[in-house]
Design a protein around this motif. Structure first.
Motif, PDB file in Angstrom:
ATOM      1  N   VAL A 103       0.837  -1.206   0.000  1.00 23.91           N
ATOM      2  CA  VAL A 103       0.000   0.000   0.000  1.00 23.91           C
ATOM      3  C   VAL A 103       0.870   1.254   0.000  1.00 23.91           C
ATOM      4  O   VAL A 103       0.628   2.201  -0.762  1.00 23.91           O
ATOM      5  N   ILE A 104       1.893   1.265   0.846  1.00 24.41           N
ATOM      6  CA  ILE A 104       2.768   2.436   0.945  1.00 24.41           C
ATOM      7  C   ILE A 104       3.537   2.647  -0.364  1.00 24.41           C
ATOM      8  O   ILE A 104       3.760   3.783  -0.802  1.00 24.41           O
ATOM      9  N   ALA A 105       3.914   1.548  -1.007  1.00 23.65           N
ATOM     10  CA  ALA A 105       4.623   1.662  -2.284  1.00 23.65           C
ATOM     11  C   ALA A 105       3.742   2.297  -3.360  1.00 23.65           C
ATOM     12  O   ALA A 105       4.250   2.944  -4.286  1.00 23.65           O
ATOM     13  N   LYS A 106       2.418   2.126  -3.255  1.00 23.53           N
ATOM     14  CA  LYS A 106       1.494   2.689  -4.246  1.00 23.53           C
ATOM     15  C   LYS A 106       0.953   4.070  -3.834  1.00 23.53           C
ATOM     16  O   LYS A 106       0.152   4.655  -4.562  1.00 23.53           O
ATOM     17  N   ARG A 107       1.364   4.559  -2.649  1.00 27.50           N
ATOM     18  CA  ARG A 107       0.806   5.809  -2.129  1.00 27.50           C
ATOM     19  C   ARG A 107       0.956   6.952  -3.115  1.00 27.50           C
ATOM     20  O   ARG A 107      -0.010   7.650  -3.436  1.00 27.50           O
ATOM     21  N   LYS A 108       2.148   7.199  -3.596  1.00 33.11           N
ATOM     22  CA  LYS A 108       2.377   8.356  -4.460  1.00 33.11           C
ATOM     23  C   LYS A 108       1.599   8.233  -5.775  1.00 33.11           C
ATOM     24  O   LYS A 108       1.095   9.226  -6.310  1.00 33.11           O
ATOM     25  N   PHE A 109       1.482   7.004  -6.307  1.00 35.09           N
ATOM     26  CA  PHE A 109       0.740   6.824  -7.546  1.00 35.09           C
ATOM     27  C   PHE A 109      -0.712   7.267  -7.371  1.00 35.09           C
ATOM     28  O   PHE A 109      -1.245   8.021  -8.193  1.00 35.09           O
ATOM     29  N   TYR A 110      -1.358   6.808  -6.300  1.00 36.91           N
ATOM     30  CA  TYR A 110      -2.752   7.179  -6.083  1.00 36.91           C
ATOM     31  C   TYR A 110      -2.892   8.644  -5.665  1.00 36.91           C
ATOM     32  O   TYR A 110      -3.906   9.281  -5.946  1.00 36.91           O
ATOM     33  N   HIS A 111      -1.870   9.162  -5.006  1.00 33.53           N
ATOM     34  CA  HIS A 111      -1.887  10.571  -4.617  1.00 33.53           C
ATOM     35  C   HIS A 111      -1.915  11.468  -5.858  1.00 33.53           C
ATOM     36  O   HIS A 111      -2.619  12.487  -5.887  1.00 33.53           O
ATOM     37  N   ASP A 112      -1.171  11.107  -6.879  1.00 31.01           N
ATOM     38  CA  ASP A 112      -1.040  11.940  -8.077  1.00 31.01           C
ATOM     39  C   ASP A 112      -1.917  11.480  -9.235  1.00 31.01           C
ATOM     40  O   ASP A 112      -1.869  12.055 -10.323  1.00 31.01           O
ATOM     41  N   ASN A 124       1.322  12.420   3.036  1.00 30.08           N
ATOM     42  CA  ASN A 124       2.177  11.920   4.113  1.00 30.08           C
ATOM     43  C   ASN A 124       1.747  12.477   5.462  1.00 30.08           C
ATOM     44  O   ASN A 124       1.773  11.776   6.471  1.00 30.08           O
ATOM     45  N   LEU A 125       1.359  13.756   5.477  1.00 30.92           N
ATOM     46  CA  LEU A 125       0.977  14.423   6.711  1.00 30.92           C
ATOM     47  C   LEU A 125      -0.399  15.049   6.551  1.00 30.92           C
ATOM     48  O   LEU A 125      -0.723  15.609   5.503  1.00 30.92           O
ATOM     49  N   LEU A 126      -1.197  14.979   7.602  1.00 30.87           N
ATOM     50  CA  LEU A 126      -2.530  15.571   7.619  1.00 30.87           C
ATOM     51  C   LEU A 126      -2.568  16.640   8.688  1.00 30.87           C
ATOM     52  O   LEU A 126      -2.033  16.465   9.782  1.00 30.87           O
ATOM     53  N   SER A 127      -3.191  17.770   8.384  1.00 32.39           N
ATOM     54  CA  SER A 127      -3.265  18.859   9.356  1.00 32.39           C
ATOM     55  C   SER A 127      -4.557  19.623   9.158  1.00 32.39           C
ATOM     56  O   SER A 127      -5.087  19.702   8.050  1.00 32.39           O
ATOM     57  N   TRP A 128      -5.066  20.178  10.267  1.00 27.44           N
ATOM     58  CA  TRP A 128      -6.272  20.987  10.245  1.00 27.44           C
ATOM     59  C   TRP A 128      -6.040  22.194  11.139  1.00 27.44           C
ATOM     60  O   TRP A 128      -5.783  22.058  12.340  1.00 27.44           O
ATOM     61  N   ASN A 129      -6.097  23.386  10.544  1.00 26.93           N
ATOM     62  CA  ASN A 129      -5.949  24.608  11.330  1.00 26.93           C
ATOM     63  C   ASN A 129      -7.088  24.697  12.346  1.00 26.93           C
ATOM     64  O   ASN A 129      -8.241  24.470  12.020  1.00 26.93           O
ATOM     65  N   TYR A 141      -0.293  15.339  11.523  1.00 28.72           N
ATOM     66  CA  TYR A 141      -0.466  13.945  11.915  1.00 28.72           C
ATOM     67  C   TYR A 141      -0.038  13.037  10.770  1.00 28.72           C
ATOM     68  O   TYR A 141      -0.294  13.316   9.596  1.00 28.72           O
ATOM     69  N   ILE A 142       0.612  11.936  11.114  1.00 32.00           N
ATOM     70  CA  ILE A 142       1.191  11.038  10.122  1.00 32.00           C
ATOM     71  C   ILE A 142       0.125  10.092   9.610  1.00 32.00           C
ATOM     72  O   ILE A 142      -0.546   9.405  10.380  1.00 32.00           O
ATOM     73  N   SER A 143      -0.054  10.055   8.300  1.00 31.92           N
ATOM     74  CA  SER A 143      -1.026   9.155   7.693  1.00 31.92           C
ATOM     75  C   SER A 143      -0.593   7.705   7.894  1.00 31.92           C
ATOM     76  O   SER A 143       0.609   7.397   7.853  1.00 31.92           O
ATOM     77  N   PRO A 144      -1.553   6.792   8.073  1.00 34.49           N
ATOM     78  CA  PRO A 144      -1.191   5.370   8.202  1.00 34.49           C
ATOM     79  C   PRO A 144      -0.549   4.789   6.955  1.00 34.49           C
ATOM     80  O   PRO A 144       0.015   3.690   7.007  1.00 34.49           O
ATOM     81  N   VAL A 145      -0.628   5.496   5.811  1.00 35.11           N
ATOM     82  CA  VAL A 145       0.003   5.000   4.581  1.00 35.11           C
ATOM     83  C   VAL A 145       1.131   5.926   4.133  1.00 35.11           C
ATOM     84  O   VAL A 145       1.543   5.897   2.967  1.00 35.11           O
ATOM     85  N   ALA A 146       1.644   6.755   5.034  1.00 37.04           N
ATOM     86  CA  ALA A 146       2.739   7.660   4.695  1.00 37.04           C
ATOM     87  C   ALA A 146       3.994   6.866   4.340  1.00 37.04           C
ATOM     88  O   ALA A 146       4.149   5.692   4.704  1.00 37.04           O
ATOM     89  N   ASP A 147       4.915   7.520   3.639  1.00 33.86           N
ATOM     90  CA  ASP A 147       6.144   6.852   3.231  1.00 33.86           C
ATOM     91  C   ASP A 147       6.927   6.293   4.423  1.00 33.86           C
ATOM     92  O   ASP A 147       7.564   5.248   4.322  1.00 33.86           O
TER      93      ASP A 147
END
Length: 816
Positions: free
Chosen positions: A124-133, A224-229, A236-242
């Motif tokens: 899943v982590i190896a495919k993260r960037k592909f699905y992100h973009d 990779n990171l999630l944040s909310w002002n 916060y680190i995503s469970p599928v971050a690099d």
């Protein structure tokens, strides 16, 4: 012939409209025991037309006539697909969800030390960037619903009559804020967004355009990171971050089949308590190694603000055979403060995805959010057609009660009653705060400061009174007029001064305003500011340190500002002033250190020699502020700048003009380069401010014309960006060239959050430093560390420089 063609065309359009008329598929969703299942995503198979059930398991789908496969999918239950046919009326489709029928087949690990979950997550982590973009751009219609409730409250603080006015039940429970919106949401990589809100409806609360935007509810677990002002200053680190393997334990719980796809249920847990990570479950589609859904939690120990727990549920649906997009996002939260328990949810439902919208080149021009004046005026027909989630009975009742109150306000007698009730004078609140008079119908506000804010002491004026009321009037289209008169009298020097500041914002969309002031006043010799009148009174009376130094000015000033294009703000003003040096006229005898009082001349504290001769000064000044890639929102109240991840540049120019009796003649130019809240992932955020400037052709100028700096000699200090902790308020003021630099980093609890018991305090760690140099004095340096908890902050630091004594100590600030 032309007429016949027009008639035929109109008939064709009418027939097409009738044929395309939408109907409703609605029903109840329950479990096998007949209990409602809340917040279940529902969508039409093969489309991105979907919705989500309400808290009672009731859903509605808008469809055209036809036969459809309706999919019901929710975490913890097996996916259900039912057929429904819509002909010429609404259709009903109830369904019961069965618990997921799990099977668990053991993988054959290629590495004996790896378990099945680790192998899955590596894929899943190896495919993260592909699905992100994968999706470069898209548009969608997004429905948002925000329901905030009071769950319990101390009866001592919330009396029965007040609870009744707030429409709470006898147990102090009920809705306190309800909001809905419908927006057209547009996205283009990299990071360009534009939301156009076409409908909004609210009851209760103050701002209908706050955290209720679709823009604020975006969660992309492929980041990779999630944040909310507003939720936390940390990311916060995503469970599928690099780098997620460093922070998470993964466990394969079960596996089930959905429409021929194998779905793995993966439990995610932090490796270390107190980390900025999630607890919960993610659902993964095998072979494709993409996300199918997520049910994640953040707890107080993860350093979230204002709430104790936050649950995030997200469901994905196939938009095409190879592209999946989020259908629904649900934020559920609970919190408690001072015995008040509250909770609620924010729901986002996205449908009608278009992954090839073909945006025009100028579509993303910096505007990220737009609300038109008619947005809040949509009628019931609009909401019946577009509301994605049915209202609950108590929500309908809350809207009704709110509408009744709003309708009653239009009555003249009711208006007078409401105005009289809201503006009733109460002595205790006035003494503690201010007295505020507000006419919400004419949009007039008058504020009278508390007596405790009017009385102060300094060695120039003695015990003095400063009356500074505030008046504002709001006009159509966000135009605002503000007037701030000030009357001041000193008992020791027997001098009365009066001045008025006027500001008129005439074009909110361009941040355009004209302003001016005139009169007389006692001003701080440091025009960047030292101590407030209140803090200086305490310092002078009880420690004998009269840090504040004053001069008297009679002046008239006029100025204007406005944007010439997005991100370029110009400001210009002209001032004529008659300035007088003044001396101490009062010496207190409170406090054992009163003998330390100094003269009003900061450069010669042991004598009453005037700092400068009385003189006249005509000066002009201007600035140009550049915000790179500036993003903004537009609503009926005006234009509002969004937080930026880019630096800002400000160019300043000031000139003293020797005409009309003016005694000054100089040129001054400076450049400021600054940025606030630069996120550094899980390590918090940084801020910096750099400024350099120089005087040219300085034939004649006086101390008030010098470049001043925000010093810090008192225990209380100004913690805003660009302030010093220990610098003398006046000594470093210069009429030469200078360079100053400030840097500060807030770790947001990265270190203290790892210590048991202390982590519950949510204390943020701060480090920073400042530097200043000019032609006349040795370079000045200071370093500090600090602790911050919400509005309170305590720093410890030290300063030094060549031929300068080392200063050290504590500094405290508060911002309530």
């Amino acid at each position: 012939m032309r007429t016949a063609t027009v008639v035929l065309l109109m008939l064709f359009l009418c027939c097409t409209a009738a044929f395309a008329q939408s109907y409703v598929v609605e029903g109840n969703i329950t479990d096998m025991n007949g209990r409602p299942v809340a917040f279940v995503p529902v969508y039409i198979k093969g489309t991105s037309n979907g919705t989500i059930a309400n808290e009672h398991g009731v859903y509605q789908l808008k469809v055209a006539p036809g036969t459809y496969s309706v999919i019901f999918r929710f975490i913890g239950y097996a996916q259900q697909t039912d057929q429904v046919t819509v002909v010429n009326k609404n259709a009903r489709l109830d369904t019961k969800l069965e618990p997921e029928n799990y099977t668990l087949e053991t993988y054959l690990p290629q590495d004996a030390e790896l378990d099945s979950a680790t192998i899955i997550m590596r894929q899943v982590i190896a495919k993260r960037k592909f699905y992100h973009d994968q999706v470069q751009q898209y548009s969608a219609r997004i429905y948002v619903k925000a329901d905030q409730k009071l769950l319990n409250a101390p009866h001592t603080f919330l009396k029965a009559d007040v609870a009744k006015v707030l429409n709470l039940d006898p147990d102090r429970r009920g809705i306190i804020s309800l909001f809905e919106s419908i927006s057209n949401f547009n996205f283009k990589r990299p990071g360009k967004v534009k939301e156009i809100m076409i409908g909004s409806k609210k009851a209760g609360g103050e701002n209908p355009y706050g955290f209720n935007r679709a823009l604020d509810l975006q969660v992309n677990l492929y980041d990779n990171l999630l944040s909310w002002n507003g939720l936390s200053m940390r990311s916060y680190i995503s469970p599928v971050a690099d780098n997620a393997m460093r922070f998470y334990h993964y466990t394969l719980l079960q596996r089930f089949t959905d429409d021929g796809r194998t779905i793995d249920i993966i439990k995610v847990e932090p490796k270390h308590d107190g980390e900025y990570v999630f607890h919960g479950i993610i659902y993964v589609i095998e072979d494709a190694w993409r996300l199918y859904g997520a049910n994640l939690h953040l707890y107080k120990r993860a350093h979230i603000d204002f709430v104790d727990t936050l649950n995030i549920q997200e469901q994905y649906i196939p938009v095409t055979d190879s592209i999946w997009m989020p259908l629904s996002l649900n934020f559920n939260f609970t919190g408690k403060i001072l015995g008040f328990k509250y909770g609620g949810y924010f729901i986002g439902v996205a449908n009608n995805y278009n992954i090839d919208p073909g945006f025009k080149k100028t579509f993303f021009d910096g505007e990220v959010f737009e609300v038109r004046k008619e947005t809040a005026k949509q009628d019931s027909v609009f909401w019946n057609e577009n509301r994605a989630v049915p209202l609950l009975p108590d929500e309908k009742r809350y809207y009704h009660l709110f509408d009744v109150v709003q309708a009653d306000k239009k009555n003249t007698q009711a208006k007078d009653s409401v105005k009289a009730s809201n503006n009733k004078f109460r002595l205790i609140p006035y003494l503690l705060r201010n007295y505020d008079y507000y006419d919400q119908f004419k949009k007039i506000k008058i504020s009278i400061p508390s007596p405790f804010k009017m009385v102060f002491y300094n060695t120039v004026e003695g015990v003095s009174v400063d009356v500074n009321p505030h008046f504002s009037r709001e006009f159509d289209r966000g135009k605002i007029l503000t007037i701030d008169p000030e009357a001041r009298y000193g008992s020791a020097n027997k001098i009365f001064t009066f001045n008025t500041n006027i500001n008129y914002r005439y074009n909110p969309l361009k941040q355009a305003a004209v302003y001016g002031s005139f009169g007389s006043d006692f001003l701080d010799l440091n025009n960047s500011g030292t101590l407030s009148l209140f803090l200086n009174s305490l310092s002078t009376l009880f420690t004998g340190n009269n840090y504040l130094k004053l001069y008297k000015s009679e002046f008239a000033m006029a100025g204007t500002q406005g944007e010439i294009t997005n991100g370029v703000l110009l400001n210009g003003q002209i001032e004529y002033a008659y300035r007088e040096s003044v001396n101490n006229s009062s010496h207190p005898n409170i406090g054992k250190d009163s003998t330390q009082l100094t003269s009003n001349n900061p450069l010669d504290p042991g004598s009453d020699v005037p700092l400068f001769p009385n003189h006249q000064a005509l000066s002009i000044r201007g600035s140009a502020t550049f915000t790179f890639n500036q993003q903004y929102t537009i609503n009926p109240d005006g234009k509002f700048i969004e937080p930026t991840k880019y630096p800002r540049l400000r160019i300043n120019y000031r000139k003293g003009i020797p005409i009309l009796g003016s005694d000054v003649n100089y040129d001054f130019a400076s450049v400021d380069f600054f940025q606030d809240l630069v996120r550094v992932g899980i390590l918090g955020y940084s801020s910096y401010f750099i400024s350099a400037g120089k005087f040219f052709n300085a034939t004649s100028l006086y101390y008030p014309d010098y470049k001043q700096f925000r010093g810090g000699q008192s225990f209380f200090f100004d913690s805003s960006l660009g302030s010093f902790h220990f610098l003398d308020y006046y000594t470093y003021s210069t009429d030469k060239k200078y360079l100053e630099a400030h840097y500060e980093h807030n770790f947001g609890g990265f270190f203290l959050g790892r210590i048991p018991y202390i982590r519950a305090l949510n204390i943020e760690e701060i480090i920073g430093g400042s530097y200043l140099t000019n032609e006349l004095l040795p370079s000045y340096k200071e370093y500090y560390i600090g602790l911050k908890r919400t509005a309170l902050r305590l720093d410890y630091g030290f300063s030094y420089g060549r031929n300068l004594p080392v200063l050290q100590g504590f500094r405290f600030t508060y911002n309530f």
